[in-house]
Scaffold this motif. Structure first.
Motif, PDB file in Angstrom:
ATOM      1  N   LEU A 217       0.812  -1.213   0.000  1.00 62.03           N
ATOM      2  CA  LEU A 217       0.000   0.000   0.000  1.00 62.03           C
ATOM      3  C   LEU A 217       0.846   1.263   0.000  1.00 62.03           C
ATOM      4  CD1 LEU A 217      -2.807  -1.056   2.517  1.00 62.03           C
ATOM      5  CD2 LEU A 217      -2.945  -0.909   0.035  1.00 62.03           C
ATOM      6  N   TRP A 218       2.171   1.132   0.036  1.00 62.51           N
ATOM      7  CA  TRP A 218       3.068   2.288  -0.041  1.00 62.51           C
ATOM      8  C   TRP A 218       4.423   1.821  -0.568  1.00 62.51           C
ATOM      9  CZ3 TRP A 218       0.607   1.011   4.643  1.00 62.51           C
ATOM     10  CH2 TRP A 218       1.347   0.142   5.464  1.00 62.51           C
ATOM     11  N   GLY A 219       5.360   2.765  -0.640  1.00 58.39           N
ATOM     12  CA  GLY A 219       6.687   2.434  -1.152  1.00 58.39           C
ATOM     13  C   GLY A 219       6.753   2.382  -2.663  1.00 58.39           C
ATOM     14  N   TYR A 220       5.812   3.056  -3.344  1.00 58.48           N
ATOM     15  CA  TYR A 220       5.802   3.038  -4.800  1.00 58.48           C
ATOM     16  C   TYR A 220       6.852   3.996  -5.359  1.00 58.48           C
ATOM     17  CZ  TYR A 220       1.087   1.277  -3.737  1.00 58.48           C
ATOM     18  OH  TYR A 220       0.022   0.591  -3.228  1.00 58.48           O
ATOM     19  N   SER A 221       7.199   3.786  -6.601  1.00 58.34           N
ATOM     20  CA  SER A 221       8.080   4.716  -7.305  1.00 58.34           C
ATOM     21  C   SER A 221       7.293   5.995  -7.612  1.00 58.34           C
ATOM     22  CB  SER A 221       8.561   4.083  -8.609  1.00 58.34           C
ATOM     23  OG  SER A 221       7.469   3.902  -9.498  1.00 58.34           O
ATOM     24  N   PRO A 222       7.988   7.081  -7.990  1.00 57.34           N
ATOM     25  CA  PRO A 222       7.257   8.296  -8.378  1.00 57.34           C
ATOM     26  C   PRO A 222       6.243   8.041  -9.486  1.00 57.34           C
ATOM     27  CG  PRO A 222       9.579   8.792  -8.067  1.00 57.34           C
ATOM     28  CD  PRO A 222       9.454   7.301  -7.965  1.00 57.34           C
ATOM     29  N   GLY A 223       6.604   7.164 -10.435  1.00 62.77           N
ATOM     30  CA  GLY A 223       5.657   6.839 -11.499  1.00 62.77           C
ATOM     31  C   GLY A 223       4.434   6.115 -10.968  1.00 62.77           C
ATOM     32  N   GLY A 224       4.634   5.242  -9.959  1.00 63.31           N
ATOM     33  CA  GLY A 224       3.505   4.538  -9.360  1.00 63.31           C
ATOM     34  C   GLY A 224       2.548   5.481  -8.664  1.00 63.31           C
ATOM     35  N   TRP A 225       3.110   6.419  -7.877  1.00 66.68           N
ATOM     36  CA  TRP A 225       2.247   7.403  -7.216  1.00 66.68           C
ATOM     37  C   TRP A 225       1.585   8.319  -8.242  1.00 66.68           C
ATOM     38  CZ3 TRP A 225       0.393   6.505  -2.783  1.00 66.68           C
ATOM     39  CH2 TRP A 225       1.146   5.896  -1.777  1.00 66.68           C
ATOM     40  N   GLY A 226       2.290   8.590  -9.334  1.00 70.22           N
ATOM     41  CA  GLY A 226       1.695   9.390 -10.409  1.00 70.22           C
ATOM     42  C   GLY A 226       0.466   8.711 -11.000  1.00 70.22           C
ATOM     43  N   THR A 227       0.541   7.386 -11.144  1.00 71.86           N
ATOM     44  CA  THR A 227      -0.608   6.641 -11.639  1.00 71.86           C
ATOM     45  C   THR A 227      -1.767   6.716 -10.658  1.00 71.86           C
ATOM     46  OG1 THR A 227       0.806   5.089 -12.854  1.00 71.86           O
ATOM     47  CG2 THR A 227      -1.437   4.369 -12.374  1.00 71.86           C
ATOM     48  N   VAL A 228      -1.456   6.582  -9.358  1.00 69.35           N
ATOM     49  CA  VAL A 228      -2.495   6.679  -8.329  1.00 69.35           C
ATOM     50  C   VAL A 228      -3.201   8.028  -8.414  1.00 69.35           C
ATOM     51  CG1 VAL A 228      -2.903   6.831  -5.848  1.00 69.35           C
ATOM     52  CG2 VAL A 228      -1.404   5.041  -6.751  1.00 69.35           C
ATOM     53  N   LEU A 229      -2.421   9.112  -8.526  1.00 72.92           N
ATOM     54  CA  LEU A 229      -3.015  10.448  -8.585  1.00 72.92           C
ATOM     55  C   LEU A 229      -3.789  10.666  -9.877  1.00 72.92           C
ATOM     56  CD1 LEU A 229      -0.076  12.581  -7.099  1.00 72.92           C
ATOM     57  CD2 LEU A 229      -2.211  11.881  -5.972  1.00 72.92           C
ATOM     58  N   ALA A 230      -3.263  10.148 -10.985  1.00 70.49           N
ATOM     59  CA  ALA A 230      -3.956  10.299 -12.270  1.00 70.49           C
ATOM     60  C   ALA A 230      -5.307   9.591 -12.244  1.00 70.49           C
ATOM     61  CB  ALA A 230      -3.088   9.749 -13.401  1.00 70.49           C
ATOM     62  N   LEU A 231      -5.346   8.396 -11.665  1.00 63.95           N
ATOM     63  CA  LEU A 231      -6.610   7.665 -11.551  1.00 63.95           C
ATOM     64  C   LEU A 231      -7.580   8.379 -10.614  1.00 63.95           C
ATOM     65  CD1 LEU A 231      -5.358   3.971 -11.337  1.00 63.95           C
ATOM     66  CD2 LEU A 231      -6.744   4.961 -13.160  1.00 63.95           C
ATOM     67  N   THR A 232      -7.036   8.954  -9.536  1.00 57.23           N
ATOM     68  CA  THR A 232      -7.892   9.630  -8.563  1.00 57.23           C
ATOM     69  C   THR A 232      -8.535  10.873  -9.148  1.00 57.23           C
ATOM     70  OG1 THR A 232      -6.551   8.810  -6.716  1.00 57.23           O
ATOM     71  CG2 THR A 232      -7.962  10.724  -6.297  1.00 57.23           C
ATOM     72  N   PHE A 233      -7.727  11.737  -9.755  1.00 60.62           N
ATOM     73  CA  PHE A 233      -8.256  13.004 -10.274  1.00 60.62           C
ATOM     74  C   PHE A 233      -9.004  12.820 -11.596  1.00 60.62           C
ATOM     75  CE2 PHE A 233      -5.026  14.622  -7.361  1.00 60.62           C
ATOM     76  CZ  PHE A 233      -5.703  15.667  -6.767  1.00 60.62           C
ATOM     77  N   GLY A 234      -8.598  11.838 -12.395  1.00 59.00           N
ATOM     78  CA  GLY A 234      -9.257  11.630 -13.682  1.00 59.00           C
ATOM     79  C   GLY A 234     -10.472  10.737 -13.581  1.00 59.00           C
ATOM     80  N   ALA A 235     -10.232   9.426 -13.516  1.00 60.48           N
ATOM     81  CA  ALA A 235     -11.337   8.467 -13.538  1.00 60.48           C
ATOM     82  C   ALA A 235     -12.243   8.590 -12.317  1.00 60.48           C
ATOM     83  CB  ALA A 235     -10.780   7.048 -13.637  1.00 60.48           C
ATOM     84  N   GLN A 236     -11.635   8.790 -11.104  1.00 59.77           N
ATOM     85  CA  GLN A 236     -12.448   8.766  -9.892  1.00 59.77           C
ATOM     86  C   GLN A 236     -13.206  10.076  -9.687  1.00 59.77           C
ATOM     87  OE1 GLN A 236     -12.543   5.970  -8.207  1.00 59.77           O
ATOM     88  NE2 GLN A 236     -13.885   6.565  -6.549  1.00 59.77           N
ATOM     89  N   LEU A 237     -12.468  11.194  -9.515  1.00 61.23           N
ATOM     90  CA  LEU A 237     -13.129  12.455  -9.186  1.00 61.23           C
ATOM     91  C   LEU A 237     -13.914  13.025 -10.362  1.00 61.23           C
ATOM     92  CD1 LEU A 237     -10.512  14.294  -6.943  1.00 61.23           C
ATOM     93  CD2 LEU A 237     -12.640  13.170  -6.263  1.00 61.23           C
ATOM     94  N   LEU A 238     -13.296  13.073 -11.532  1.00 63.56           N
ATOM     95  CA  LEU A 238     -13.983  13.654 -12.680  1.00 63.56           C
ATOM     96  C   LEU A 238     -14.971  12.664 -13.284  1.00 63.56           C
ATOM     97  CD1 LEU A 238     -14.268  16.073 -14.529  1.00 63.56           C
ATOM     98  CD2 LEU A 238     -12.396  15.177 -15.921  1.00 63.56           C
ATOM     99  N   GLY A 239     -14.507  11.448 -13.558  1.00 57.68           N
ATOM    100  CA  GLY A 239     -15.356  10.480 -14.237  1.00 57.68           C
ATOM    101  C   GLY A 239     -16.524   9.988 -13.398  1.00 57.68           C
TER     102      GLY A 239
END
Length: 311
Positions: A217-239
């Protein structure tokens, strides 16, 4: 024995959405269409991704609920709490099945199978006593043929795809149930309150599953956290938040049908970004899906726009 005029006396499960809802649905589908390629491209566990997008989605919408709808939160009835919690649990179950499917099959096949959601939504609506117009069933069948044509292209290429196809199929069923449950609650609960609570319940459902599966649930690379944020703001919050807004005025069946648009959007993104270029045979499949979508939407009566809670 069927009584004449029975269908006309029952509420229709399909209504023609207002123009504003169509625009919001297109934006929502563009946002959600990025989720499949993002999930397929990252090494972060699929269920862990679902947990974080639900938890962060709830955390980011909660301030709007507390600032503008604190009184509503305090006055929610038991039925509203139960309905919202049920929708959140169904959303978590949808994530727990559909996201992992992208690790076993292609983005095109996974999103195409989860696009069967309108069929399940219509069956749920019929089960609840709503009238589904004959023309709507024709449109659903046409769209379903398109989905079957598309998935048939990919299923035979790898036995592992069958696992992904089954997970995506179940994910579509759960998504239809989630939208249907949300439609009921949204009649009396505002968008900020509904989304903050439902997303929180989704995270609570997914957390123990992450622990059982041993997903970090943690210890991801910057790219991994970037994916988490992209999914949160894009698919989750907006979609998903726009879907929760539209379901109030256009209903679960039409909203579910619009989710068919996720498939072509995701397929195009996956082809350009991940090199998952589908065969030319997908073109007639996409045409069939769009044709079915148009037929179903046009089968309903125009619904007058009404004031709705802000997103």
């Amino acid at each position: 024995m069927t009584v004449a005029g029975e269908g006309a006396a029952r509420a229709s499960a399909v209504t023609r959405p207002p123009t504003s809802d169509v625009v919001l649905l297109v934006i929502a589908m563009l946002a959600i269409g990025t989720s499949g390629p993002l999930i397929a491209a990252t090494t972060v566990g699929a269920v862990a991704l679902a947990f974080w997008r639900s938890l962060l989605g709830s955390g980011l919408t909660l301030p709007f609920s507390l600032l503008g709808h604190r009184g509503e939160l305090r006055s929610l009835t038991r039925a509203e709490w139960r309905g919202t919690a049920l929708a959140g649990a169904l959303l978590g179950a949808h994530f727990a099945t559909w996201l992992p499917s992208l690790r076993f099959t292609s983005v095109a096949s996974s999103t195409a199978l989860v696009a069967l959601q309108p069929v399940w939504a219509a069956l749920i609506a019929r089960r609840q006593g709503h009238h589904v117009p004959r023309l709507a069933w024709i449109g659903i069948c046409v769209a379903l043929v398109g989905v079957l044509v598309l998935t048939g292209i990919d299923v035979s290429t790898d036995p592992r795809h069958l696992i992904g196809d089954l997970l995506a199929l179940v994910g579509g069923m759960l998504s239809a149930a989630y939208v249907t449950a949300g439609e009921r609650v949204r009649q009396t609960v505002s968008t900020p309150t509904y989304t903050s609570v439902a997303y929180a319940v989704s995270a609570l459902v997914l957390l123990p599953l992450c622990l059982v599966l041993g997903q970090d649930l943690w210890g991801y690379s910057p790219g991994g956290w970037g994916t988490v944020l992209a999914l949160t703001f894009g698919a989750q919050l907006l979609g998903h938040t726009l879907i929760n807004r539209v379901v109030l005025t256009s209903g679960a069946t039409v909203t579910s049908l619009a989710i068919l648009l996720e498939m072509p959007f995701s397929t195009i993104i996956a082809a350009v970004w991940l090199g998952q270029v589908p065969p030319p045979a997908v073109i007639p499949a996409v045409v069939l899906i769009f044709a079915g979508l148009v037929v179903v939407i046009r089968s309903g009566d125009a619904r007058v726009e009404q004031e709705t809670p802000p997103v």
